[in-house]
Design a protein around this motif. Structure first.
Motif, PDB file in Angstrom:
ATOM      1  N   ASN A 190       0.346  -1.109  -0.130  1.00 34.91           N
ATOM      2  CA  ASN A 190      -0.497   0.330  -0.181  1.00 34.91           C
ATOM      3  C   ASN A 190       0.776   1.483   0.378  1.00 34.91           C
ATOM      4  N   GLY A 191       1.085   0.903  -0.605  1.00 35.51           N
ATOM      5  CA  GLY A 191       2.752   2.866  -0.864  1.00 35.51           C
ATOM      6  C   GLY A 191       3.886   2.778  -0.035  1.00 35.51           C
ATOM      7  N   ARG A 192       3.347   1.770   1.083  1.00 35.13           N
ATOM      8  CA  ARG A 192       4.236   1.944   2.914  1.00 35.13           C
ATOM      9  C   ARG A 192       5.966   0.548   2.750  1.00 35.13           C
ATOM     10  N   ILE A 193       7.144   1.579   3.168  1.00 35.33           N
ATOM     11  CA  ILE A 193       8.208   0.490   2.823  1.00 35.33           C
ATOM     12  C   ILE A 193       7.562  -0.206   4.224  1.00 35.33           C
ATOM     13  N   HIS A 194       8.414  -1.074   4.205  1.00 35.77           N
ATOM     14  CA  HIS A 194       8.331  -1.916   5.342  1.00 35.77           C
ATOM     15  C   HIS A 194       9.272  -3.046   6.070  1.00 35.77           C
ATOM     16  N   ALA A 195      10.729  -2.594   6.327  1.00 30.50           N
ATOM     17  CA  ALA A 195      11.903  -2.958   6.374  1.00 30.50           C
ATOM     18  C   ALA A 195      11.765  -3.326   7.510  1.00 30.50           C
ATOM     19  N   GLY A 196      12.536  -5.266   7.757  1.00 30.92           N
ATOM     20  CA  GLY A 196      12.484  -5.596   8.968  1.00 30.92           C
ATOM     21  C   GLY A 196      13.947  -4.557  10.130  1.00 30.92           C
ATOM     22  N   MET A 197      14.992  -5.199  10.020  1.00 29.79           N
ATOM     23  CA  MET A 197      15.761  -4.747  10.253  1.00 29.79           C
ATOM     24  C   MET A 197      16.540  -3.927  10.164  1.00 29.79           C
ATOM     25  N   VAL A 198      16.559  -2.557   9.783  1.00 31.38           N
ATOM     26  CA  VAL A 198      17.361  -1.119   9.675  1.00 31.38           C
ATOM     27  C   VAL A 198      18.437  -0.780   9.995  1.00 31.38           C
ATOM     28  N   ARG A 199      20.130  -1.202   9.242  1.00 30.68           N
ATOM     29  CA  ARG A 199      20.997  -0.211  10.147  1.00 30.68           C
ATOM     30  C   ARG A 199      21.702   0.773  10.336  1.00 30.68           C
ATOM     31  N   VAL A 200      21.544   1.592  10.453  1.00 34.76           N
ATOM     32  CA  VAL A 200      22.432   2.927  10.556  1.00 34.76           C
ATOM     33  C   VAL A 200      23.752   2.549  10.733  1.00 34.76           C
ATOM     34  N   CYS A 224      31.831   9.977   1.269  1.00 32.19           N
ATOM     35  CA  CYS A 224      30.849  10.644   1.706  1.00 32.19           C
ATOM     36  C   CYS A 224      31.672  11.445   3.056  1.00 32.19           C
ATOM     37  N   PRO A 225      31.210  12.581   3.194  1.00 33.29           N
ATOM     38  CA  PRO A 225      32.084  14.013   4.063  1.00 33.29           C
ATOM     39  C   PRO A 225      31.932  12.518   5.583  1.00 33.29           C
ATOM     40  N   ALA A 226      32.872  13.064   6.522  1.00 34.79           N
ATOM     41  CA  ALA A 226      31.787  12.350   7.955  1.00 34.79           C
ATOM     42  C   ALA A 226      30.940  13.189   8.496  1.00 34.79           C
ATOM     43  N   GLY A 227      30.487  12.649   9.503  1.00 35.50           N
ATOM     44  CA  GLY A 227      28.452  13.254   9.651  1.00 35.50           C
ATOM     45  C   GLY A 227      27.599  12.620   9.511  1.00 35.50           C
ATOM     46  N   SER A 228      28.184  11.900   7.457  1.00 35.04           N
ATOM     47  CA  SER A 228      27.066  11.427   7.418  1.00 35.04           C
ATOM     48  C   SER A 228      26.425  10.138   7.692  1.00 35.04           C
ATOM     49  N   ALA A 229      25.466   9.544   7.291  1.00 32.94           N
ATOM     50  CA  ALA A 229      24.880   8.589   7.881  1.00 32.94           C
ATOM     51  C   ALA A 229      24.132   7.376   7.002  1.00 32.94           C
ATOM     52  N   LEU A 230      24.680   5.806   7.019  1.00 37.45           N
ATOM     53  CA  LEU A 230      24.157   5.226   6.100  1.00 37.45           C
ATOM     54  C   LEU A 230      22.700   4.085   6.631  1.00 37.45           C
ATOM     55  N   PHE A 231      22.012   4.731   5.346  1.00 34.96           N
ATOM     56  CA  PHE A 231      20.788   3.009   6.633  1.00 34.96           C
ATOM     57  C   PHE A 231      20.816   2.410   5.266  1.00 34.96           C
ATOM     58  N   PHE A 232      21.127   1.180   5.556  1.00 36.08           N
ATOM     59  CA  PHE A 232      20.724   0.386   4.980  1.00 36.08           C
ATOM     60  C   PHE A 232      19.925  -1.176   5.849  1.00 36.08           C
ATOM     61  N   THR A 233      19.312  -1.685   5.022  1.00 32.09           N
ATOM     62  CA  THR A 233      18.258  -2.984   4.968  1.00 32.09           C
ATOM     63  C   THR A 233      19.333  -4.287   5.280  1.00 32.09           C
ATOM     64  N   GLU A 234      19.090  -4.416   6.180  1.00 27.93           N
ATOM     65  CA  GLU A 234      20.318  -6.420   6.706  1.00 27.93           C
ATOM     66  C   GLU A 234      19.456  -6.968   5.705  1.00 27.93           C
ATOM     67  N   ASN A 235      18.673  -6.979   4.722  1.00 28.16           N
ATOM     68  CA  ASN A 235      18.438  -7.801   3.803  1.00 28.16           C
ATOM     69  C   ASN A 235      19.702  -7.890   2.437  1.00 28.16           C
TER      70      ASN A 235
END
Ligand SMILES: O=C(O)CCC(=O)C(=O)O
Ligand SMILES: [Fe+2]
Length: 268
Positions: free
Chosen positions: A115-125, A173-184
């Motif tokens: 329904n147009g929404r992302i459902h990511a189980g576990m997310v690493r930052v 990326c410069p220092a102070g950046s955040a990287l998001f990824f799904t563990e899948n």
């Protein structure tokens, strides 16, 4: 405010997303100093600062530029369920490519869109505390592999120079950046190439109702957090049906009730 449509498109397409320079130079310096001292001279820190997400690093827990993404890709109620820091020296690595393909770590932690929404189980930052050039060897990914329908093919699993998949991607990326990824997503921490170490903090967030990692944080780390940040360690449940209507396990309730966070004191 919030995640842009373009960011949602990119996260869904690739399985990861970079938000550059979300931390101020002072924040970067303080957290980097803490992480380096944790490794070199932990006694110079207070007990509640000797692990992330305690001490200076606690501002990462509920950083607005992180929380607004998590609310879009996990849901409106999230918990922090694991944290570690890294000072990765030249020649060190995390390991081979892992994840990706139809075999998700467990369906409840899987990746889906409904329904147009992302459902990511576990997310690493991953919060990078040094500038990163792609050639340095920070985290690498096979974009799109979080929703691949065939198992990861061995031809695409090498991290050896000259044998890497043409699909393998890293980032600068410069220092102070955040990287998001799904563990899948198929990903790896390859050999770090640079002379100066990669200093980073890694968090794992999940839906309020689930818990993948057993919490191993020392009680004093959680006790040293502000109440608002302890709320990210509240018990994993959604509704209490002893009341009518049911009581929701919101951050507001946690703060109002002066409730204790999840208990790590007596875990064997
Ligand atoms: O060390 C890295 O860059 C990746 C770490 C990793 O695989 C993870 O956090 O799941
Ligand atoms: Fe991993």
């Amino acid at each position: 405010m919030g995640m842009t449509d373009e960011e949602k498109f990119r996260f869904d397409l690739n399985g990861y997303l970079l938000r550059e320079a979300i931390l101020t130079p002072d924040e970067i310096a303080e957290i980097k100093d803490q992480v380096e001292r944790m490794q070199r001279d932990p006694q110079s820190l207070e007990p509640h600062e000797r692990a992330v997400p305690g001490g200076a690093s606690q501002l990462l827990i509920d950083h607005p530029k992180v929380i607004e993404v998590l609310h879009e890709i996990i849901g409106p109620q999230v918990r922090l369920e694991g944290a570690f820091s890294m000072v990765r020296e030249q020649g060190e690595r995390h390991g081979d490519l892992h994840g990706g393909g139809p075999q998700q770590i467990d369906p409840i932690f899987g990746y889906r869109v409904q329904n147009g929404r992302i459902h990511a189980g576990m997310v690493r930052v991953a919060f990078e505390l040094t500038d990163i050039e792609e050639k340095d060897g920070a985290t690498v990914f096979i974009p799109g592999s979080h929703k691949a329908n065939f198992p990861m093919h061995p031809d695409h699993m090498s991290l050896e120079e000259g044998q890497r998949s043409p699909f393998l991607r890293g980032y600068s990326c410069p220092a102070g950046s955040a990287l998001f990824f799904t563990e899948n997503l198929c990903h790896a921490g390859p050999v770090w190439q640079r002379e100066t170490p990669r200093v980073a903090v890694f968090f794992a967030y999940a839906h309020l109702a689930t818990h993948w990692h057993r919490l191993t944080l020392a009680p004093e780390i959680i006790a040293g957090l502000s109440r608002e940040r302890q709320a990210y360690f509240r018990e994993p449940w959604i509704a209490d049906f002893r009341t009518n209507p049911a009581t929701s396990n919101t951050i507001e309730r946690f703060l109002e009730k002066d409730e204790a966070p999840i208990n790590t004191e007596h875990q064997p």
